[in-house]
Design a protein around this motif. Structure first.
Motif, short mmCIF file in Angstrom:
data_model
loop_
_atom_site.label_atom_id
_atom_site.label_comp_id
_atom_site.label_asym_id
_atom_site.label_seq_id
_atom_site.Cartn_x
_atom_site.Cartn_y
_atom_site.Cartn_z
N ILE A 81 -12.13 9.77 -7.23
CA ILE A 81 -11.31 8.67 -6.72
C ILE A 81 -9.87 9.17 -6.62
N VAL A 82 -9.37 9.25 -5.42
CA VAL A 82 -8.03 9.78 -5.16
C VAL A 82 -7.00 8.65 -5.26
N ILE A 83 -5.91 8.92 -5.98
CA ILE A 83 -4.77 8.00 -6.07
C ILE A 83 -3.66 8.57 -5.21
N PRO A 84 -3.40 8.00 -4.03
CA PRO A 84 -2.35 8.54 -3.16
C PRO A 84 -1.00 8.56 -3.86
N ALA A 85 -0.17 9.53 -3.49
CA ALA A 85 1.15 9.64 -4.09
C ALA A 85 1.94 8.34 -3.93
N ALA A 86 1.77 7.67 -2.80
CA ALA A 86 2.51 6.43 -2.53
C ALA A 86 2.12 5.30 -3.48
N LEU A 87 0.97 5.42 -4.13
CA LEU A 87 0.49 4.37 -5.03
C LEU A 87 0.82 4.67 -6.50
N SER A 142 -20.78 -0.78 -13.09
CA SER A 142 -20.70 -0.94 -14.55
C SER A 142 -21.61 -2.06 -15.06
N TRP A 143 -22.20 -2.84 -14.17
CA TRP A 143 -23.08 -3.92 -14.60
C TRP A 143 -24.41 -3.34 -15.07
N ASN A 144 -24.82 -3.71 -16.28
CA ASN A 144 -26.10 -3.28 -16.85
C ASN A 144 -27.03 -4.48 -16.87
N GLU A 145 -27.99 -4.45 -15.97
CA GLU A 145 -28.89 -5.60 -15.82
C GLU A 145 -29.74 -5.82 -17.06
N ASP A 190 -5.71 -3.02 -6.77
CA ASP A 190 -6.96 -3.77 -6.88
C ASP A 190 -8.15 -2.93 -6.44
N HIS A 191 -7.98 -2.18 -5.37
CA HIS A 191 -9.07 -1.32 -4.89
C HIS A 191 -9.39 -0.23 -5.92
N LEU A 192 -8.36 0.29 -6.57
CA LEU A 192 -8.56 1.30 -7.60
C LEU A 192 -9.40 0.74 -8.75
N GLN A 193 -9.06 -0.48 -9.20
CA GLN A 193 -9.84 -1.11 -10.27
C GLN A 193 -11.30 -1.30 -9.84
N HIS A 194 -11.47 -1.75 -8.61
CA HIS A 194 -12.83 -1.97 -8.10
C HIS A 194 -13.65 -0.69 -8.14
N PRO A 223 -11.18 4.01 -18.14
CA PRO A 223 -10.57 4.31 -16.83
C PRO A 223 -9.05 4.20 -16.87
N PHE A 224 -8.51 3.37 -17.79
CA PHE A 224 -7.06 3.23 -17.87
C PHE A 224 -6.41 4.46 -18.51
N VAL A 225 -7.08 5.04 -19.48
CA VAL A 225 -6.57 6.30 -20.05
C VAL A 225 -6.60 7.39 -18.99
N ALA A 226 -7.67 7.43 -18.19
CA ALA A 226 -7.73 8.41 -17.10
C ALA A 226 -6.61 8.17 -16.09
N MET A 227 -6.31 6.92 -15.80
CA MET A 227 -5.20 6.61 -14.90
C MET A 227 -3.88 7.12 -15.47
#
Length: 263
Positions: free
Chosen positions: A220-226, A22-25, A12-16, A105-109
């Motif tokens: 944005i770092v994705i820890p190995a444990a995640l 990303s909000w364009n007023e 959830d934190h990664l998605q955040h 962001p999902f392709v990057a993940m």
């Protein structure tokens, strides 16, 4: 100076973090203006395939591209321009100063978690605001962007201003970063929601440029444990090699990874 770095604490934190800002007023819509690049090892730098050749790579660039154009079939490009040739050469594996990015962001993940051999180390996703990067373009390129109402340049627009490696090298006294959309050569580019960047100086590692221009990029770092959780949830969402690399090679890569035991 350093690029802002965030360590993801959970899915959830990664998605955040990936959808932050990303909000364009003006549009009253969620419309991110960020380029994403996933790396299986957070220690990897943002080096191009040209840099990874080593040796006098900057001097060899024009020779490789000239010979690629000479031996490739002319029907592989839509138009005989620097940007069409660079796009095709990069796509088919020639070392170039071009770097691949995605709007997704999902392709990057996926690219940060696709290599099972790297699950013992942290991965990372770089996010670069291409609108802020383009604020530093030379005036004639900025005018083209503003005139077209675009955030990312097309190969056709770039060809009207820069159409040789020499012109790119001497584009401006300050080194600049350019994001552009390549032609849709095949389904791989389309499915990966891909676009590209180039530096006006082929010797300059993008990390170094970003460090001297704060506020443009985040890491944005994705820890190995995640990684296993992220990987399994991406597969459930159908973000995998079978989709991103259409064809039997992508299918085989997906099946090999999918059925590999967890170590």
């Amino acid at each position: 100076m350093h690029v802002e770095t965030v360590v993801a604490e959970s899915w959830d934190h990664l998605q955040h973090e990936l959808f932050a800002d990303s909000w364009n007023e003006d549009l009253r819509r969620f419309r991110s203006r960020v380029a994403f690049r996933g790396l299986s090892d957070s220690s990897y730098r943002l080096e191009t395939t040209l840099m990874r050749m080593g040796g006098p790579f900057a001097e060899l660039e024009r020779h490789m591209l000239r010979n690629f154009k000479k031996y490739a079939h002319r029907n592989v490009v839509e138009a005989d321009s620097l940007w069409h040739w660079l796009s095709v050469a990069q796509h088919y594996g020639l070392p170039t100063r071009v770097m691949d990015w995605t709007y997704s962001p999902f392709v990057a993940m996926h690219f940060a978690t696709g290599d099972l051999e790297k699950f013992d180390r942290d991965g990372a996703i770089w996010s670069v605001n291409y609108v802020k990067a383009h604020e530093r373009l030379p005036r004639r390129l900025r005018e083209w962007v503003e005139q077209e109402g675009a955030n990312v340049l097309t190969v056709e627009l770039l060809s009207d201003v820069v159409n040789s490696l020499h012109e790119l090298d001497t584009l401006d006294s300050e080194k600049v970063l350019i994001f552009f959309e390549p032609p849709s050569i095949d389904d791989r580019i389309v499915n990966q929601y891909a676009f590209c960047s180039v530096m006006s100086d082929p010797r300059l590692v993008l990390d170094d440029w970003l460090c001297t221009h704060p506020g443009i990029a985040r890491k944005i770092v994705i820890p190995a444990a995640l990684k296993w959780e992220v990987r399994d949830k991406l597969d459930q969402a159908n973000i995998n090699e079978r989709v991103l690399f259409p064809g039997l090679d992508g299918l085989s890569r997906w099946l090999k990874r999918h059925y590999s035991p967890r170590r």
